[in-house]
Design a protein around this motif. Structure first.
Motif, PDB file in Angstrom:
ATOM      1  N   GLU A   1      51.917  21.748 -30.229  1.00 51.65           N
ATOM      2  CA  GLU A   1      51.861  21.027 -31.504  1.00 51.65           C
ATOM      3  C   GLU A   1      50.554  20.260 -31.644  1.00 51.65           C
ATOM      4  OE1 GLU A   1      53.234  19.578 -35.258  1.00 51.65           O
ATOM      5  OE2 GLU A   1      53.695  21.318 -33.985  1.00 51.65           O
TER       6      GLU A   1
ATOM      7  N   ARG B   1      47.852  22.699 -32.459  1.00 52.88           N
ATOM      8  CA  ARG B   1      47.984  23.173 -33.839  1.00 52.88           C
ATOM      9  C   ARG B   1      47.417  22.172 -34.834  1.00 52.88           C
ATOM     10  NH1 ARG B   1      51.217  22.771 -38.255  1.00 52.88           N
ATOM     11  NH2 ARG B   1      52.492  21.119 -37.352  1.00 52.88           N
ATOM     12  N   ARG B   2      47.624  20.885 -34.548  1.00 50.68           N
ATOM     13  CA  ARG B   2      47.220  19.855 -35.492  1.00 50.68           C
ATOM     14  C   ARG B   2      45.842  19.264 -35.191  1.00 50.68           C
ATOM     15  NH1 ARG B   2      52.635  16.600 -37.193  1.00 50.68           N
ATOM     16  NH2 ARG B   2      51.133  15.776 -38.687  1.00 50.68           N
TER      17      ARG B   2
END
Length: 225
Positions: A39, A42-43
């Motif tokens: 995550e 991804r960010r």
């Protein structure tokens, strides 16, 4: 609300398993870590560290969680990231307290399995819903306590000179304090919610909260000795 600038976010991962056997195997912790790392990648967030706890999720009083909250309050990191809500807390009241602390101390919380993402407007709305549920649970605790005291009096039970608070109220006080609430703030919240004192009163004081915390600490120390 202005979204976090994804180019500067410092993320702190948090993982937890309940037993030493799970901690020794490392499987549960590794799976949670992988989700958190994915995550953050991804960010575009910088994952500063992943803190691990091998402890029960009944309260927020855990070594790893305590260190994580200290780092967040000191703004050494910007957002706490966890894979699952039950890894953070199994209590709605505790989770709501954590959300309130995040808002008060100006840091963010992202829990991936339930989409609780305080870096977004939708996440802020979710936090409000959780807070309302927690408020309802607190009021129900107060109502049950009052009803129990009333029934005891009807049955002719004499309450001793040193009455005890219900365990869930004591635990709530300890958890609120561990989550960063001050003595006066805890007393004010209990008074506003109508939670009875040990003697059936309706007004709480900071000195009363301090006494409860001292007794709780003494009991814990005695249990360890």
């Amino acid at each position: 609300m202005v979204p976090i600038d994804t180019g500067t976010v410092r993320a702190l991962g948090y993982t937890r398993v309940s037993t030493s056997e799970q901690g020794d195997s490392g499987a549960g912790l590794a799976a949670q870590r992988a989700v958190i790392e994915a995550e953050c990648t991804r960010r575009g967030w910088t994952l500063v560290e992943v803190i691990e706890d091998v402890a029960s999720g009944k309260t927020l009083d855990r070594p790893g969680m305590t260190r994580a909250l200290d780092m967040l309050d000191r703004h050494q990191v910007d957002v706490l990231v966890a894979a699952k809500v039950d890894r953070v807390s199994r209590s709605t009241l505790d989770f709501a307290t954590l959300l309130q602390r995040a808002d008060r101390q100006q840091w963010k919380l992202t829990v991936l399995d339930i989409g609780a993402d305080l870096t977004t407007p939708a996440g802020e709305m979710f936090a409000g819903i959780v807070a309302q549920i927690a408020q309802y649970e607190r009021r129900m605790i107060g109502a049950r306590t009052r009803d129990a005291l009333t029934e005891k009096r009807k049955a002719g039970v004499r309450l001793g000179r040193r009455p005890a608070l219900p365990p869930d109220v004591v635990r709530r006080i300890g958890d609120d304090y561990a989550a960063g609430m001050g003595l006066t703030a805890i007393a004010r919240a209990l008074t506003e919610e109508g939670v009875p004192t040990a003697r059936g009163g309706v007004v709480w004081h900071a000195s009363t909260i301090q006494s409860v915390l001292r007794s709780r600490h003494a009991e814990a120390a005695a249990a360890e000795s």
